[in-house]
Design a protein around this motif. Structure first.
Motif, short mmCIF file in Angstrom:
data_model
loop_
_atom_site.label_atom_id
_atom_site.label_comp_id
_atom_site.label_asym_id
_atom_site.label_seq_id
_atom_site.Cartn_x
_atom_site.Cartn_y
_atom_site.Cartn_z
N ALA A 1 0.69 -16.30 47.85
CA ALA A 1 0.41 -15.81 49.21
C ALA A 1 1.68 -15.58 49.99
CB ALA A 1 -0.49 -16.79 49.96
N ALA B 1 3.16 -12.06 50.93
CA ALA B 1 2.78 -11.31 52.13
C ALA B 1 3.52 -11.89 53.33
CB ALA B 1 1.27 -11.41 52.35
N PRO C 1 -1.08 -8.99 54.74
CA PRO C 1 -1.02 -8.46 53.38
C PRO C 1 -0.68 -6.98 53.37
CG PRO C 1 -3.30 -8.83 54.02
CD PRO C 1 -2.45 -9.42 55.10
N GLU D 1 -2.33 -8.94 47.61
CA GLU D 1 -1.85 -9.91 48.59
C GLU D 1 -2.98 -10.42 49.47
OE1 GLU D 1 1.41 -8.28 50.75
OE2 GLU D 1 2.80 -8.40 49.04
N ALA D 2 -3.93 -9.57 49.80
CA ALA D 2 -5.09 -10.02 50.57
C ALA D 2 -5.88 -11.06 49.78
CB ALA D 2 -5.98 -8.84 50.94
N ALA E 1 -3.96 -14.34 49.67
CA ALA E 1 -4.04 -15.06 50.94
C ALA E 1 -5.37 -15.77 51.10
CB ALA E 1 -3.82 -14.07 52.09
#
Length: 509
Positions: A58, A61, A84, A89-90, A93
């Motif tokens: 995470a 990001a 992100p 990346e989203a 996270a």
């Protein structure tokens, strides 16, 4: 789709949901110059579940800690904000969000605490803002959830297309528009935003991405679900064809609330868009007096010669931003009373038509950056409710109570809603909706709004979750009959409460 083009490269790419990327004058003389395999079975979504993400840290990001509020600037809370830049990346996270969970956030235009998560993670989706494909023949656009309606207008208007539904600001993201199932001045004709969504890709708590179609349970829970079913990654949206970027607008006064409702009932069907500004400080015989504004997209033939040279030009202007500090009480009864009187008196007594720019008709306040500052440090409460047809007396009673209370609101609007939308927590139902801004510093405001809530519930109405910041949770089930279904789906789909917000904690969503 036919005639697809990538806006950034000009090349028609294959579409894969798992790919990662990133002055007011009459226009008869001149146009106005203004400024979101297991879960699929659980939810019955009917879409394909796919794990489109590699394992990423995470920390890849952007990551900061920020104090966040809604647009009303009340109830600030601290959260770890992750921005992100890709779908991977989203997903990373969400996996790393911790015990306090996560919630997606767009441009921060929800008025209350829907996009806040005290002590947890907030996903700022605005870096995921790519328009992936446009079908200019069929009127379809595929875009990331972080794309703003403003950017869609910039890109699509020159092609002869407009967003099907827009609220009072164009600075909302497409993901936010679905998550709140926003409505506009055309609900009586077009319904809410999600009604025009062909499909969407949703990242759920198990790390899967589901391609959802309308009419399936997970889609209907997501539309208006305030981001609590997952993170909307991309949306395919059906557009509205237009010939120009101007509106033909008819404006007239209404002497009181009954006069206003009679005019709306009799003539709304003639117009695509309809809204009324109400003077909520007027009392006696003038209670509910209003300025009624209705319109439609102007055809090319209606444009003056000069405007025909660039009929789809979109040039919203901007005024200087509101100052960072505004004294408390600036928008008190006296100041708002003067404004309301002037605004009412400048409106024509009889219906008068003219051409206006889109930005003037739909988004007049967008021309003043940070206009929410004018309410001072205490911020303001946006209160919006709807009551169904047959409950007009409740609306009259609420308007009289607001006027008697002397609530200083210069942004009070009344609209008629059409058919209810299928989203389980979508706000509209057929009837009347009133929205108003009230300074949060007003003495006794909380107790007063609690009393209005009771009136609304007794009439079978509801308040709008995207604007709420203070509703009592025990009233929610009476307002939203599908709340039990929503909670059951959430408990099955997200048993660890990965997706949570200040709003969901406060209301027990």
């Amino acid at each position: 789709m036919a005639a697809e083009t990538d806006i950034e490269t000009g090349v028609a790419p294959p579409y894969d949901a798992a790919d990662s990327v990133d002055g007011d004058t009459d226009a008869d003389t001149d146009a106005e110059a203004d400024t979101d395999a297991e879960a699929e079975a659980v939810a019955g979504d009917g879409g394909a579940a796919h794990d489109g993400f590699e394992e990423l840290d995470a920390d890849d990001a952007d990551d900061t800690y920020d104090t966040l509020t809604g647009w009303g600037r009340t109830a600030p809370t601290l959260a770890r904000v992750v921005r992100p830049r890709t779908y991977e990346e989203a997903a990373a996270a969400v996996r790393a969000c911790g015990a306090r969970g996560s919630i997606a956030r767009g441009l921060g235009r929800a008025y209350g605490d829907a996009a806040q998560n005290a002590g947890g993670c907030v996903l700022d989706m605005t870096a995921l803002a790519r328009i992936r494909a446009i079908d200019a023949d069929a009127g379809l656009v595929v875009c990331d959830a972080g794309v703003s309606l403003h950017h869609l207008m910039e890109v699509l208007l020159p092609l002869g297309w407009f967003v099907p539904v827009t609220p009072g600001t164009r600075y909302v993201t497409v993901g936010g528009a679905v998550g709140a199932d926003i409505h506009g001045k055309n609900h009586h004709v077009s319904g809410s935003f999600a009604r025009h969504v062909v499909s969407l890709d949703l990242l759920t708590a198990d790390g899967q991405v589901h391609t959802l179609a309308p009419g399936t349970p997970l889609f209907d829970a997501t539309a208006g679900g305030m981001g609590l079913t997952g993170v909307i990654l991309s949306v395919t949206l059906r557009l509205l064809p237009v010939e120009t970027s101007l509106m033909y607008v008819v404006t007239e006064r209404a002497a009181d609330l009954d006069d206003l409702m009679a005019r709306l009932t009799a003539t709304d069907h003639r117009y695509r868009y309809s809204v009324a500004w109400i003077d909520l400080l007027a009392r006696g015989a003038a209670t509910g007096r209003a300025v009624l504004t209705r319109g439609d997209h102007a055809p090319y033939e209606a444009l003056p010669r000069r405007a025909r040279r660039a009929p789809l030009d979109f040039r919203p202007g901007r005024l200087p931003a509101a100052p960072a500090y505004v004294p408390e009480g600036l928008l008190g009864r006296t100041g708002v009373g003067v404004f309301n009187e002037l605004w009412y008196r400048r409106a024509p007594r009889r219906p008068t038509g003219r051409l206006q720019r889109l930005s003037s008709f739909f988004h007049p306040l967008d021309g003043v950056p940070h206009w929410n500052r004018v309410y001072g440090r205490s911020g303001f409460v946006q209160y919006q409710f709807v009551v169904g047809h047959g409950h007009e007396e409740t609306l009259r009673r609420v308007v009289r109570r607001i006027a008697s209370r002397g609530c200083p609101s210069f942004l009070a609007v009344l609209k008629r809603f059409g058919e209810a939308d299928p989203g389980w927590l979508s706000f509209p139902l057929p009837g009347w909706t009133l929205a108003l801004d009230i300074p949060a510093s007003l003495s006794g405001l909380g107790a007063f709004l609690d009393e209005l809530d009771e009136e609304v519930v007794a009439a079978g109405g509801r308040v709008y979750l995207a604007k709420d910041s203070r509703l009592r949770p025990e009233l929610l089930a009476a307002m939203y009959p599908r709340l039990g279904d929503f909670r059951e789906l959430r408990a099955t789909l997200d048993p660890r409460s990965v997706f949570v917000s200040d709003l969901s904690r406060r209301l027990g969503l």
